[in-house]
Design a protein around this motif. Structure first.
Motif, PDB file in Angstrom:
ATOM      1  N   ILE A 362     -30.953  -0.594 -24.215  1.00  0.00           N
ATOM      2  CA  ILE A 362     -32.407  -0.647 -24.364  1.00  0.00           C
ATOM      3  C   ILE A 362     -32.917  -1.868 -23.601  1.00  0.00           C
ATOM      4  O   ILE A 362     -32.458  -2.991 -23.842  1.00  0.00           O
ATOM      5  N   SER A 363     -33.853  -1.661 -22.680  1.00  0.00           N
ATOM      6  CA  SER A 363     -34.325  -2.781 -21.866  1.00  0.00           C
ATOM      7  C   SER A 363     -35.775  -2.591 -21.440  1.00  0.00           C
ATOM      8  O   SER A 363     -36.299  -1.472 -21.426  1.00  0.00           O
ATOM      9  N   ASN A 364     -36.403  -3.718 -21.099  1.00  0.00           N
ATOM     10  CA  ASN A 364     -37.784  -3.707 -20.600  1.00  0.00           C
ATOM     11  C   ASN A 364     -38.722  -2.967 -21.550  1.00  0.00           C
ATOM     12  O   ASN A 364     -39.353  -1.966 -21.200  1.00  0.00           O
ATOM     13  N   ILE A 365     -38.777  -3.485 -22.781  1.00  0.00           N
ATOM     14  CA  ILE A 365     -39.645  -2.932 -23.816  1.00  0.00           C
ATOM     15  C   ILE A 365     -40.767  -3.934 -24.063  1.00  0.00           C
ATOM     16  O   ILE A 365     -40.516  -5.120 -24.315  1.00  0.00           O
ATOM     17  N   TYR A 366     -42.008  -3.464 -24.035  1.00  0.00           N
ATOM     18  CA  TYR A 366     -43.168  -4.334 -24.164  1.00  0.00           C
ATOM     19  C   TYR A 366     -43.955  -3.924 -25.412  1.00  0.00           C
ATOM     20  O   TYR A 366     -44.410  -2.786 -25.527  1.00  0.00           O
ATOM     21  N   MET A 367     -44.081  -4.874 -26.354  1.00  0.00           N
ATOM     22  CA  MET A 367     -44.676  -4.557 -27.651  1.00  0.00           C
ATOM     23  C   MET A 367     -45.862  -5.472 -27.929  1.00  0.00           C
ATOM     24  O   MET A 367     -45.811  -6.672 -27.639  1.00  0.00           O
ATOM     25  N   THR A 368     -46.896  -4.903 -28.550  1.00  0.00           N
ATOM     26  CA  THR A 368     -48.027  -5.690 -29.040  1.00  0.00           C
ATOM     27  C   THR A 368     -48.451  -5.168 -30.408  1.00  0.00           C
ATOM     28  O   THR A 368     -48.352  -3.968 -30.692  1.00  0.00           O
ATOM     29  N   ASN A 414     -34.480  -7.942 -22.397  1.00  0.00           N
ATOM     30  CA  ASN A 414     -35.801  -7.980 -21.759  1.00  0.00           C
ATOM     31  C   ASN A 414     -36.888  -7.315 -22.602  1.00  0.00           C
ATOM     32  O   ASN A 414     -37.624  -6.447 -22.138  1.00  0.00           O
ATOM     33  N   VAL A 415     -36.947  -7.743 -23.855  1.00  0.00           N
ATOM     34  CA  VAL A 415     -38.010  -7.316 -24.754  1.00  0.00           C
ATOM     35  C   VAL A 415     -39.071  -8.410 -24.791  1.00  0.00           C
ATOM     36  O   VAL A 415     -38.755  -9.589 -24.929  1.00  0.00           O
ATOM     37  N   VAL A 416     -40.324  -8.029 -24.670  1.00  0.00           N
ATOM     38  CA  VAL A 416     -41.437  -8.955 -24.841  1.00  0.00           C
ATOM     39  C   VAL A 416     -42.313  -8.411 -25.969  1.00  0.00           C
ATOM     40  O   VAL A 416     -42.844  -7.298 -25.857  1.00  0.00           O
ATOM     41  N   CYS A 417     -42.413  -9.191 -27.041  1.00  0.00           N
ATOM     42  CA  CYS A 417     -43.217  -8.760 -28.187  1.00  0.00           C
ATOM     43  C   CYS A 417     -44.245  -9.833 -28.522  1.00  0.00           C
ATOM     44  O   CYS A 417     -43.884 -10.956 -28.888  1.00  0.00           O
ATOM     45  N   ARG A 418     -45.499  -9.483 -28.430  1.00  0.00           N
ATOM     46  CA  ARG A 418     -46.581 -10.387 -28.825  1.00  0.00           C
ATOM     47  C   ARG A 418     -47.173  -9.858 -30.129  1.00  0.00           C
ATOM     48  O   ARG A 418     -47.994  -8.939 -30.135  1.00  0.00           O
ATOM     49  N   ALA A 441     -30.715  -9.976 -25.748  1.00  0.00           N
ATOM     50  CA  ALA A 441     -30.680 -11.023 -24.718  1.00  0.00           C
ATOM     51  C   ALA A 441     -31.987 -11.058 -23.929  1.00  0.00           C
ATOM     52  O   ALA A 441     -32.710 -10.055 -23.824  1.00  0.00           O
ATOM     53  N   ASN A 442     -32.286 -12.235 -23.401  1.00  0.00           N
ATOM     54  CA  ASN A 442     -33.364 -12.416 -22.420  1.00  0.00           C
ATOM     55  C   ASN A 442     -34.701 -11.863 -22.903  1.00  0.00           C
ATOM     56  O   ASN A 442     -35.398 -11.140 -22.176  1.00  0.00           O
ATOM     57  N   SER A 443     -35.066 -12.208 -24.133  1.00  0.00           N
ATOM     58  CA  SER A 443     -36.267 -11.641 -24.732  1.00  0.00           C
ATOM     59  C   SER A 443     -37.181 -12.727 -25.278  1.00  0.00           C
ATOM     60  O   SER A 443     -36.771 -13.884 -25.427  1.00  0.00           O
ATOM     61  N   VAL A 444     -38.422 -12.342 -25.569  1.00  0.00           N
ATOM     62  CA  VAL A 444     -39.410 -13.262 -26.132  1.00  0.00           C
ATOM     63  C   VAL A 444     -40.126 -12.560 -27.289  1.00  0.00           C
ATOM     64  O   VAL A 444     -40.596 -11.424 -27.133  1.00  0.00           O
ATOM     65  N   PHE A 445     -40.212 -13.256 -28.430  1.00  0.00           N
ATOM     66  CA  PHE A 445     -40.880 -12.701 -29.603  1.00  0.00           C
ATOM     67  C   PHE A 445     -41.896 -13.712 -30.131  1.00  0.00           C
ATOM     68  O   PHE A 445     -41.558 -14.873 -30.376  1.00  0.00           O
ATOM     69  N   THR A 465     -32.953 -16.147 -25.785  1.00  0.00           N
ATOM     70  CA  THR A 465     -34.131 -15.485 -26.345  1.00  0.00           C
ATOM     71  C   THR A 465     -35.021 -16.515 -27.026  1.00  0.00           C
ATOM     72  O   THR A 465     -34.543 -17.413 -27.718  1.00  0.00           O
ATOM     73  N   LYS A 466     -36.322 -16.391 -26.821  1.00  0.00           N
ATOM     74  CA  LYS A 466     -37.280 -17.340 -27.373  1.00  0.00           C
ATOM     75  C   LYS A 466     -38.040 -16.720 -28.532  1.00  0.00           C
ATOM     76  O   LYS A 466     -38.534 -15.580 -28.445  1.00  0.00           O
ATOM     77  N   PHE A 467     -38.139 -17.483 -29.638  1.00  0.00           N
ATOM     78  CA  PHE A 467     -38.942 -17.085 -30.790  1.00  0.00           C
ATOM     79  C   PHE A 467     -40.077 -18.099 -30.937  1.00  0.00           C
ATOM     80  O   PHE A 467     -39.835 -19.311 -30.973  1.00  0.00           O
ATOM     81  N   ALA A 468     -41.292 -17.635 -31.032  1.00  0.00           N
ATOM     82  CA  ALA A 468     -42.446 -18.529 -31.146  1.00  0.00           C
ATOM     83  C   ALA A 468     -43.405 -18.016 -32.210  1.00  0.00           C
ATOM     84  O   ALA A 468     -43.466 -16.815 -32.501  1.00  0.00           O
ATOM     85  N   THR A 469     -44.164 -18.958 -32.789  1.00  0.00           N
ATOM     86  CA  THR A 469     -45.195 -18.573 -33.740  1.00  0.00           C
ATOM     87  C   THR A 469     -46.322 -19.591 -33.649  1.00  0.00           C
ATOM     88  O   THR A 469     -46.332 -20.467 -32.760  1.00  0.00           O
ATOM     89  N   PHE A 470     -47.288 -19.518 -34.557  1.00  0.00           N
ATOM     90  CA  PHE A 470     -48.372 -20.472 -34.554  1.00  0.00           C
ATOM     91  C   PHE A 470     -47.859 -21.863 -34.910  1.00  0.00           C
ATOM     92  O   PHE A 470     -46.877 -22.015 -35.627  1.00  0.00           O
TER      93      PHE A 470
END
Length: 472
Positions: A362-368, A414-418, A441-445, A465-470
Protein backbone atom coordinates in the motif's frame (compact mmCIF):
# COMPACT_ATOMS: atom_id res chain seq x y z
CA UNK A 1 -31.67 8.35 -40.64
CA UNK A 2 -32.91 6.08 -37.86
CA UNK A 3 -30.76 3.24 -39.19
CA UNK A 4 -27.68 5.49 -39.27
CA UNK A 5 -28.28 6.58 -35.65
CA UNK A 6 -28.60 2.96 -34.57
CA UNK A 7 -25.32 2.04 -36.31
CA UNK A 8 -23.62 4.93 -34.51
CA UNK A 9 -24.87 3.58 -31.21
CA UNK A 10 -23.48 0.17 -32.00
CA UNK A 11 -20.14 1.65 -33.02
CA UNK A 12 -19.90 3.63 -29.76
CA UNK A 13 -20.56 0.45 -27.78
CA UNK A 14 -17.83 -1.39 -29.67
CA UNK A 15 -15.41 1.47 -29.06
CA UNK A 16 -16.21 1.32 -25.34
CA UNK A 17 -15.42 -2.40 -25.23
CA UNK A 18 -12.17 -1.92 -27.13
CA UNK A 19 -11.06 0.91 -24.84
CA UNK A 20 -11.79 -1.24 -21.80
CA UNK A 21 -8.83 -3.47 -22.62
CA UNK A 22 -6.25 -0.66 -22.59
CA UNK A 23 -4.94 -0.92 -19.01
CA UNK A 24 -1.32 -1.92 -19.53
CA UNK A 25 0.02 1.34 -18.05
CA UNK A 26 -1.33 0.44 -14.63
CA UNK A 27 0.76 -2.73 -14.54
CA UNK A 28 4.13 -1.02 -14.72
CA UNK A 29 6.55 -1.10 -11.75
CA UNK A 30 4.42 -3.29 -9.54
CA UNK A 31 6.03 -4.64 -6.34
CA UNK A 32 4.60 -8.10 -7.07
CA UNK A 33 4.13 -9.98 -10.33
CA UNK A 34 0.60 -9.48 -11.61
CA UNK A 35 -0.95 -9.88 -15.04
CA UNK A 36 -3.54 -7.54 -16.55
CA UNK A 37 -7.13 -8.86 -16.32
CA UNK A 38 -8.82 -9.78 -19.58
CA UNK A 39 -11.71 -7.50 -20.52
CA UNK A 40 -14.93 -9.08 -21.78
CA UNK A 41 -15.37 -9.50 -25.51
CA UNK A 42 -18.90 -8.50 -26.54
CA UNK A 43 -20.34 -9.25 -30.00
CA UNK A 44 -21.41 -6.24 -32.08
CA UNK A 45 -25.15 -7.10 -31.99
CA UNK A 46 -27.10 -4.18 -30.51
CA UNK A 47 -30.72 -3.82 -29.40
CA UNK A 48 -32.59 -1.06 -27.57
CA UNK A 49 -34.74 -1.72 -24.52
CA UNK A 50 -37.64 0.14 -26.13
CA UNK A 51 -37.70 -2.45 -28.93
CA UNK A 52 -39.23 -4.83 -26.38
CA UNK A 53 -42.06 -2.65 -25.11
CA UNK A 54 -40.23 -0.82 -22.33
CA UNK A 55 -41.49 2.58 -21.19
CA UNK A 56 -39.17 4.91 -19.29
CA UNK A 57 -41.83 6.93 -17.48
CA UNK A 58 -40.90 5.90 -13.93
CA UNK A 59 -44.31 4.21 -13.59
CA UNK A 60 -44.28 1.23 -15.96
CA UNK A 61 -42.69 -1.98 -14.69
CA UNK A 62 -40.12 -3.08 -17.30
CA UNK A 63 -38.96 -6.41 -15.87
CA UNK A 64 -40.37 -8.37 -18.80
CA UNK A 65 -38.83 -5.99 -21.35
CA UNK A 66 -35.37 -6.51 -19.84
CA UNK A 67 -35.91 -10.28 -19.85
CA UNK A 68 -36.98 -10.33 -23.49
CA UNK A 69 -34.14 -8.06 -24.62
CA UNK A 70 -31.49 -10.17 -22.89
CA UNK A 71 -33.06 -13.37 -24.23
CA UNK A 72 -33.04 -11.92 -27.76
CA UNK A 73 -29.34 -11.06 -27.53
CA UNK A 74 -28.55 -14.42 -25.97
CA UNK A 75 -30.05 -16.21 -28.98
CA UNK A 76 -27.72 -14.19 -31.22
CA UNK A 77 -24.66 -15.11 -29.16
CA UNK A 78 -24.68 -11.89 -27.13
CA UNK A 79 -24.34 -8.16 -27.73
CA UNK A 80 -25.19 -4.73 -26.33
CA UNK A 81 -28.50 -3.90 -24.65
CA UNK A 82 -28.81 -0.11 -24.90
CA UNK A 83 -30.93 1.60 -22.24
CA UNK A 84 -31.86 5.11 -23.46
CA UNK A 85 -32.66 8.21 -21.41
CA UNK A 86 -35.61 7.66 -19.08
CA UNK A 87 -36.49 6.21 -15.68
CA UNK A 88 -36.84 2.47 -16.14
CA UNK A 89 -38.64 0.89 -13.20
CA UNK A 90 -37.89 -2.84 -12.98
CA UNK A 91 -37.57 -6.00 -10.98
CA UNK A 92 -34.87 -8.62 -11.45
CA UNK A 93 -32.35 -8.40 -14.29
CA UNK A 94 -30.28 -11.51 -14.97
CA UNK A 95 -27.34 -11.15 -17.35
CA UNK A 96 -26.22 -13.97 -19.64
CA UNK A 97 -22.97 -14.76 -21.46
CA UNK A 98 -21.56 -12.10 -23.81
CA UNK A 99 -24.02 -9.38 -22.75
CA UNK A 100 -23.24 -5.69 -22.22
CA UNK A 101 -25.87 -3.65 -20.38
CA UNK A 102 -25.19 -0.15 -21.71
CA UNK A 103 -26.82 2.87 -20.03
CA UNK A 104 -26.91 6.07 -22.04
CA UNK A 105 -26.54 9.41 -20.27
CA UNK A 106 -29.76 10.22 -18.35
CA UNK A 107 -30.81 6.56 -18.30
CA UNK A 108 -31.87 5.51 -14.80
CA UNK A 109 -32.55 1.86 -14.03
CA UNK A 110 -34.52 1.95 -10.80
CA UNK A 111 -35.50 -1.00 -8.63
CA UNK A 112 -39.24 -1.12 -8.08
CA UNK A 113 -40.21 -0.40 -4.46
CA UNK A 114 -42.46 -3.47 -4.56
CA UNK A 115 -40.35 -5.96 -2.58
CA UNK A 116 -42.36 -8.90 -3.87
CA UNK A 117 -40.57 -8.56 -7.22
CA UNK A 118 -37.29 -9.69 -5.58
CA UNK A 119 -38.49 -12.62 -3.48
CA UNK A 120 -36.86 -16.03 -3.53
CA UNK A 121 -38.85 -18.90 -2.03
CA UNK A 122 -37.92 -22.35 -0.72
CA UNK A 123 -39.42 -25.67 -1.88
CA UNK A 124 -42.53 -24.96 0.18
CA UNK A 125 -42.99 -21.56 -1.50
CA UNK A 126 -42.04 -19.76 1.71
CA UNK A 127 -40.18 -16.48 1.25
CA UNK A 128 -36.62 -16.94 2.51
CA UNK A 129 -34.53 -14.16 0.94
CA UNK A 130 -34.41 -11.67 -1.90
CA UNK A 131 -32.31 -11.55 -5.06
CA UNK A 132 -30.15 -8.60 -6.19
CA UNK A 133 -31.58 -6.23 -8.78
CA UNK A 134 -28.85 -7.25 -11.28
CA UNK A 135 -27.20 -10.65 -11.07
CA UNK A 136 -25.13 -13.12 -13.04
CA UNK A 137 -23.97 -16.59 -12.07
CA UNK A 138 -21.36 -18.71 -13.86
CA UNK A 139 -21.35 -16.33 -16.84
CA UNK A 140 -18.53 -15.24 -19.13
CA UNK A 141 -17.99 -11.89 -20.89
CA UNK A 142 -20.46 -9.63 -19.10
CA UNK A 143 -20.37 -5.87 -18.66
CA UNK A 144 -22.28 -2.86 -17.44
CA UNK A 145 -21.17 0.33 -19.21
CA UNK A 146 -22.24 3.87 -20.04
CA UNK A 147 -23.03 7.08 -18.18
CA UNK A 148 -26.38 6.23 -16.64
CA UNK A 149 -27.52 5.37 -13.13
CA UNK A 150 -28.52 2.13 -11.40
CA UNK A 151 -30.65 3.00 -8.35
CA UNK A 152 -31.65 0.42 -5.74
CA UNK A 153 -34.46 2.47 -4.14
CA UNK A 154 -32.89 1.59 -0.82
CA UNK A 155 -35.11 3.77 1.37
CA UNK A 156 -37.86 1.17 0.96
CA UNK A 157 -35.57 -1.48 2.52
CA UNK A 158 -33.15 0.04 5.01
CA UNK A 159 -33.78 0.67 8.72
CA UNK A 160 -32.96 4.16 9.97
CA UNK A 161 -31.51 5.19 13.33
CA UNK A 162 -33.14 8.32 14.78
CA UNK A 163 -29.76 9.53 16.04
CA UNK A 164 -28.36 9.61 12.49
CA UNK A 165 -30.93 11.81 10.77
CA UNK A 166 -32.33 15.31 11.17
CA UNK A 167 -35.90 16.07 12.26
CA UNK A 168 -36.83 16.82 8.66
CA UNK A 169 -35.42 13.51 7.39
CA UNK A 170 -37.07 11.56 10.22
CA UNK A 171 -40.47 13.07 9.49
CA UNK A 172 -40.07 12.30 5.78
CA UNK A 173 -39.49 8.64 6.61
CA UNK A 174 -42.58 8.61 8.83
CA UNK A 175 -44.63 10.02 5.94
CA UNK A 176 -43.93 6.71 4.13
CA UNK A 177 -45.65 4.86 6.97
CA UNK A 178 -43.34 2.27 8.43
CA UNK A 179 -42.78 1.10 11.99
CA UNK A 180 -40.96 2.75 14.89
CA UNK A 181 -39.29 0.51 17.49
CA UNK A 182 -37.00 0.84 20.50
CA UNK A 183 -38.97 3.78 21.93
CA UNK A 184 -38.79 5.68 18.68
CA UNK A 185 -35.03 5.25 18.20
CA UNK A 186 -35.33 3.06 15.10
CA UNK A 187 -37.57 3.16 12.01
CA UNK A 188 -38.21 0.18 9.73
CA UNK A 189 -39.83 0.30 6.26
CA UNK A 190 -42.40 -2.22 7.55
CA UNK A 191 -46.14 -1.59 7.18
CA UNK A 192 -45.54 1.09 4.56
CA UNK A 193 -48.54 3.00 3.24
CA UNK A 194 -48.35 1.88 -0.38
CA UNK A 195 -46.36 -1.39 -0.50
CA UNK A 196 -46.86 -4.83 1.02
CA UNK A 197 -44.61 -6.51 3.56
CA UNK A 198 -42.76 -9.68 2.58
CA UNK A 199 -42.20 -10.99 6.10
CA UNK A 200 -44.07 -11.29 9.39
CA UNK A 201 -41.91 -8.84 11.34
CA UNK A 202 -39.82 -5.75 10.73
CA UNK A 203 -36.67 -7.55 11.88
CA UNK A 204 -37.27 -10.56 9.64
CA UNK A 205 -37.93 -8.33 6.63
CA UNK A 206 -34.78 -6.32 7.36
CA UNK A 207 -32.70 -9.52 7.27
CA UNK A 208 -33.94 -10.14 3.71
CA UNK A 209 -32.46 -6.96 2.23
CA UNK A 210 -30.78 -7.78 -1.12
CA UNK A 211 -27.56 -6.43 -2.59
CA UNK A 212 -27.87 -4.23 -5.67
CA UNK A 213 -25.47 -6.00 -8.11
CA UNK A 214 -23.97 -9.42 -7.48
CA UNK A 215 -21.88 -11.49 -9.90
CA UNK A 216 -20.92 -14.99 -8.76
CA UNK A 217 -18.40 -17.38 -10.36
CA UNK A 218 -18.13 -15.23 -13.50
CA UNK A 219 -15.22 -14.77 -15.94
CA UNK A 220 -14.23 -11.53 -17.66
CA UNK A 221 -16.35 -8.84 -16.04
CA UNK A 222 -16.33 -5.10 -16.73
CA UNK A 223 -18.26 -2.35 -14.93
CA UNK A 224 -17.36 1.03 -16.39
CA UNK A 225 -18.61 4.60 -16.19
CA UNK A 226 -21.98 4.12 -14.54
CA UNK A 227 -23.31 5.40 -11.22
CA UNK A 228 -24.45 2.74 -8.75
CA UNK A 229 -26.44 4.15 -5.87
CA UNK A 230 -28.90 3.78 -3.04
CA UNK A 231 -28.70 0.01 -2.57
CA UNK A 232 -30.90 -1.84 -0.07
CA UNK A 233 -27.62 -3.34 1.23
CA UNK A 234 -24.19 -3.71 -0.47
CA UNK A 235 -23.80 -2.08 -3.88
CA UNK A 236 -21.51 -4.26 -6.03
CA UNK A 237 -20.41 -7.72 -4.88
CA UNK A 238 -18.24 -9.77 -7.28
CA UNK A 239 -17.82 -13.18 -5.63
CA UNK A 240 -15.41 -15.89 -6.81
CA UNK A 241 -15.01 -14.05 -10.11
CA UNK A 242 -11.92 -14.09 -12.32
CA UNK A 243 -10.72 -11.17 -14.51
CA UNK A 244 -12.73 -8.21 -13.18
CA UNK A 245 -12.35 -4.53 -14.11
CA UNK A 246 -14.15 -1.73 -12.24
CA UNK A 247 -13.31 1.56 -13.95
CA UNK A 248 -14.62 5.09 -13.57
CA UNK A 249 -17.67 4.06 -11.54
CA UNK A 250 -19.43 6.25 -8.97
CA UNK A 251 -20.90 4.40 -5.99
CA UNK A 252 -22.97 6.41 -3.56
CA UNK A 253 -25.61 6.19 -0.86
CA UNK A 254 -26.54 8.12 2.30
CA UNK A 255 -23.69 8.22 4.84
CA UNK A 256 -25.95 6.61 7.45
CA UNK A 257 -27.17 3.70 5.30
CA UNK A 258 -26.98 0.57 7.44
CA UNK A 259 -24.59 -2.03 5.89
CA UNK A 260 -24.19 0.17 2.82
CA UNK A 261 -20.86 -1.24 1.56
CA UNK A 262 -19.78 0.15 -1.82
CA UNK A 263 -17.49 -2.46 -3.47
CA UNK A 264 -16.81 -5.85 -1.86
CA UNK A 265 -14.48 -8.23 -3.69
CA UNK A 266 -14.80 -11.75 -2.28
CA UNK A 267 -12.44 -14.57 -3.31
CA UNK A 268 -11.88 -12.86 -6.67
CA UNK A 269 -8.75 -13.14 -8.81
CA UNK A 270 -7.10 -10.82 -11.32
CA UNK A 271 -8.94 -7.60 -10.54
CA UNK A 272 -8.35 -3.97 -11.50
CA UNK A 273 -10.17 -1.20 -9.57
CA UNK A 274 -9.34 2.24 -11.01
CA UNK A 275 -10.66 5.80 -11.28
CA UNK A 276 -13.72 5.23 -9.11
CA UNK A 277 -15.49 7.64 -6.76
CA UNK A 278 -17.15 6.28 -3.63
CA UNK A 279 -19.36 7.88 -0.97
CA UNK A 280 -20.99 5.13 1.06
CA UNK A 281 -22.67 4.21 4.33
CA UNK A 282 -20.24 1.43 5.26
CA UNK A 283 -16.92 0.12 3.88
CA UNK A 284 -15.59 1.70 0.69
CA UNK A 285 -13.30 -0.74 -1.17
CA UNK A 286 -13.30 -4.00 0.75
CA UNK A 287 -11.44 -7.32 0.31
CA UNK A 288 -13.02 -10.54 1.57
CA UNK A 289 -12.38 -14.26 1.14
CA UNK A 290 -15.18 -16.14 2.82
CA UNK A 291 -15.77 -17.42 6.35
CA UNK A 292 -15.07 -20.82 7.89
CA UNK A 293 -14.19 -23.85 5.81
CA UNK A 294 -16.21 -22.65 2.82
CA UNK A 295 -13.89 -19.66 2.54
CA UNK A 296 -10.85 -21.94 2.56
CA UNK A 297 -12.45 -24.07 -0.16
CA UNK A 298 -13.16 -21.01 -2.33
CA UNK A 299 -9.54 -19.89 -2.14
CA UNK A 300 -7.91 -16.51 -1.76
CA UNK A 301 -8.70 -13.08 -3.07
CA UNK A 302 -5.54 -12.47 -5.10
CA UNK A 303 -3.84 -10.40 -7.78
CA UNK A 304 -5.76 -7.20 -7.05
CA UNK A 305 -4.67 -3.73 -8.20
CA UNK A 306 -6.46 -0.71 -6.72
CA UNK A 307 -5.36 2.67 -8.04
CA UNK A 308 -6.52 6.28 -8.57
CA UNK A 309 -9.72 6.00 -6.54
CA UNK A 310 -11.38 8.58 -4.30
CA UNK A 311 -13.36 7.57 -1.23
CA UNK A 312 -15.39 10.20 0.64
CA UNK A 313 -17.58 8.91 3.45
CA UNK A 314 -17.12 5.24 4.33
CA UNK A 315 -16.30 3.24 7.45
CA UNK A 316 -12.96 2.54 5.79
CA UNK A 317 -11.36 3.74 2.56
CA UNK A 318 -9.51 0.49 1.86
CA UNK A 319 -10.59 -2.45 4.01
CA UNK A 320 -9.57 -6.05 4.57
CA UNK A 321 -12.14 -8.23 6.33
CA UNK A 322 -13.87 -9.05 8.36
CA UNK A 323 -14.11 -12.53 6.80
CA UNK A 324 -11.16 -13.87 4.79
CA UNK A 325 -10.48 -17.48 5.80
CA UNK A 326 -9.47 -18.20 2.19
CA UNK A 327 -6.62 -15.69 2.52
CA UNK A 328 -5.60 -12.52 0.71
CA UNK A 329 -2.48 -12.29 -1.43
CA UNK A 330 -0.80 -10.11 -4.04
CA UNK A 331 -2.76 -6.91 -3.44
CA UNK A 332 -1.42 -3.52 -4.51
CA UNK A 333 -3.17 -0.34 -3.38
CA UNK A 334 -1.55 2.88 -4.62
CA UNK A 335 -2.31 6.49 -5.52
CA UNK A 336 -5.68 6.73 -3.76
CA UNK A 337 -7.38 9.56 -1.85
CA UNK A 338 -9.61 9.22 1.24
CA UNK A 339 -11.48 12.33 2.40
CA UNK A 340 -13.87 12.14 5.35
CA UNK A 341 -13.83 8.39 5.93
CA UNK A 342 -14.24 7.01 9.47
CA UNK A 343 -10.94 5.16 9.08
CA UNK A 344 -8.43 5.20 6.24
CA UNK A 345 -6.74 1.79 5.97
CA UNK A 346 -8.79 -0.70 7.96
CA UNK A 347 -7.82 -4.32 8.72
CA UNK A 348 -10.54 -6.11 10.70
CA UNK A 349 -11.34 -9.69 11.61
CA UNK A 350 -11.81 -12.08 14.53
CA UNK A 351 -11.38 -15.78 15.38
CA UNK A 352 -13.62 -17.88 13.15
CA UNK A 353 -13.43 -15.33 10.34
CA UNK A 354 -9.73 -14.74 9.73
CA UNK A 355 -7.09 -16.02 7.34
CA UNK A 356 -3.59 -14.97 6.30
CA UNK A 357 -2.47 -12.00 4.26
CA UNK A 358 0.50 -12.19 1.91
CA UNK A 359 2.23 -9.64 -0.34
CA UNK A 360 0.08 -6.61 0.51
CA UNK A 361 1.65 -3.35 -0.73
CA UNK A 362 0.00 0.00 0.00
CA UNK A 363 1.59 3.29 -1.07
CA UNK A 364 0.89 6.92 -1.95
CA UNK A 365 -2.31 7.25 0.07
CA UNK A 366 -3.55 10.78 0.77
CA UNK A 367 -6.04 11.27 3.61
CA UNK A 368 -7.90 14.27 5.03
CA UNK A 369 -10.48 14.61 7.81
CA UNK A 370 -10.39 11.00 9.01
CA UNK A 371 -12.87 10.61 11.87
CA UNK A 372 -11.06 7.91 13.88
CA UNK A 373 -7.84 6.07 12.91
CA UNK A 374 -5.80 6.65 9.78
CA UNK A 375 -4.58 3.02 9.98
CA UNK A 376 -6.17 0.40 12.22
CA UNK A 377 -5.80 -3.34 12.88
CA UNK A 378 -8.67 -5.00 14.78
CA UNK A 379 -8.43 -8.73 15.63
CA UNK A 380 -11.57 -9.05 17.78
CA UNK A 381 -13.97 -7.34 15.38
CA UNK A 382 -17.59 -8.54 15.80
CA UNK A 383 -16.65 -11.19 18.37
CA UNK A 384 -16.32 -9.09 21.51
CA UNK A 385 -15.70 -12.05 23.82
CA UNK A 386 -12.10 -11.85 22.66
CA UNK A 387 -11.68 -8.20 23.65
CA UNK A 388 -12.31 -8.40 27.42
CA UNK A 389 -9.80 -6.95 29.85
CA UNK A 390 -8.78 -10.25 31.45
CA UNK A 391 -6.03 -11.52 29.12
CA UNK A 392 -5.71 -14.90 30.86
CA UNK A 393 -9.41 -15.54 30.33
CA UNK A 394 -9.19 -14.53 26.66
CA UNK A 395 -6.13 -16.71 26.08
CA UNK A 396 -7.98 -19.71 27.52
CA UNK A 397 -10.91 -19.10 25.17
CA UNK A 398 -8.53 -18.83 22.23
CA UNK A 399 -6.66 -22.09 22.78
CA UNK A 400 -8.89 -24.09 20.44
CA UNK A 401 -9.96 -21.24 18.19
CA UNK A 402 -10.07 -21.82 14.44
CA UNK A 403 -9.47 -19.36 11.63
CA UNK A 404 -7.69 -16.78 13.74
CA UNK A 405 -6.66 -13.74 11.64
CA UNK A 406 -3.02 -13.29 10.69
CA UNK A 407 -2.26 -9.85 9.33
CA UNK A 408 1.27 -10.19 7.99
CA UNK A 409 3.50 -9.29 5.05
CA UNK A 410 1.79 -5.89 4.82
CA UNK A 411 3.92 -2.99 3.61
CA UNK A 412 2.60 0.58 3.88
CA UNK A 413 4.55 3.59 2.65
CA UNK A 414 4.19 7.21 1.59
CA UNK A 415 0.98 7.94 3.46
CA UNK A 416 0.07 11.58 4.09
CA UNK A 417 -2.77 12.12 6.55
CA UNK A 418 -3.93 15.56 7.63
CA UNK A 419 -6.43 15.04 10.43
CA UNK A 420 -7.19 11.81 12.27
CA UNK A 421 -8.12 11.22 15.89
CA UNK A 422 -5.48 8.45 16.11
CA UNK A 423 -2.73 7.98 13.54
CA UNK A 424 -2.04 4.24 13.88
CA UNK A 425 -3.85 1.68 16.07
CA UNK A 426 -3.23 -2.07 16.31
CA UNK A 427 -4.80 -4.59 18.67
CA UNK A 428 -4.01 -8.31 18.54
CA UNK A 429 -4.99 -11.30 20.66
CA UNK A 430 -3.14 -12.84 23.63
CA UNK A 431 -1.28 -16.00 22.73
CA UNK A 432 -1.55 -15.41 18.98
CA UNK A 433 0.63 -13.58 16.51
CA UNK A 434 -2.21 -11.80 14.72
CA UNK A 435 -0.36 -8.66 13.63
CA UNK A 436 3.27 -9.23 12.68
CA UNK A 437 5.60 -8.53 9.77
CA UNK A 438 3.81 -5.22 9.18
CA UNK A 439 5.75 -2.05 8.38
CA UNK A 440 4.88 1.61 7.84
CA UNK A 441 7.53 3.85 6.26
CA UNK A 442 8.10 7.34 4.87
CA UNK A 443 4.78 8.75 6.03
CA UNK A 444 3.35 11.82 7.76
CA UNK A 445 0.39 11.89 10.15
CA UNK A 446 -1.27 14.90 11.75
CA UNK A 447 -3.43 13.58 14.60
CA UNK A 448 -5.67 15.27 17.18
CA UNK A 449 -5.63 12.81 20.08
CA UNK A 450 -2.99 10.05 19.87
CA UNK A 451 -0.12 9.10 17.59
CA UNK A 452 0.04 5.33 18.29
CA UNK A 453 -2.36 2.99 20.08
CA UNK A 454 -0.79 -0.49 20.25
CA UNK A 455 -1.09 -3.40 22.65
CA UNK A 456 1.57 -5.97 23.55
CA UNK A 457 0.40 -8.51 20.98
CA UNK A 458 1.47 -6.74 17.81
CA UNK A 459 4.72 -6.56 15.86
CA UNK A 460 4.46 -3.43 13.75
CA UNK A 461 7.53 -1.52 12.61
CA UNK A 462 7.45 2.22 11.82
CA UNK A 463 10.41 3.93 10.13
CA UNK A 464 11.14 7.42 8.81
CA UNK A 465 7.66 8.59 9.73
CA UNK A 466 6.57 11.88 11.28
CA UNK A 467 3.72 12.27 13.78
CA UNK A 468 2.50 15.80 14.51
CA UNK A 469 -0.34 17.44 16.39
CA UNK A 470 -1.31 20.83 17.78
CA UNK A 471 1.12 22.56 20.10
CA UNK A 472 0.38 21.60 23.67
Amino acid sequence: MKKLLFLCLAFCCMLSSAKAGDYKAYYQSLPVAMSEPQAPVIPSNTVKLTDFGAVGDGLTLNTEAFRKAISSLNKKGGGHLVVPAGVWLTGLISLKDNIDLHLERNAVIMATPDKREFLKTDDDKVAVKCSPLISASKRRNISITGQGVIDGNGAYWRPVKRSKVSDVEWNNYKLMGGTETDSGKLWFPFNLKHYDNIATSAQRQESMRPHLIRFTDCEQVLVQGVTIQNSPKFHFIPTRCNHVIVDGVTIRCPWNAQNGDALDLSACRNVLVVNNTIDAGDDGICMKAGAGQSGVDAGPCENILIENNTVYHAHGGFVIGSEFTGGLKNIVVRNNRFSGTDTGLRFKSSPGRGGKTENIYISNIYMTDIKDQAIVFECSYVDRKYSVNNEAEVETKLKNAKFVPEFTDIHISNVVCRGAKTAVAAHGLPGWSCVHGVDIANSVFFYTRQDKDFDNHVDLKITNTKFATFDK
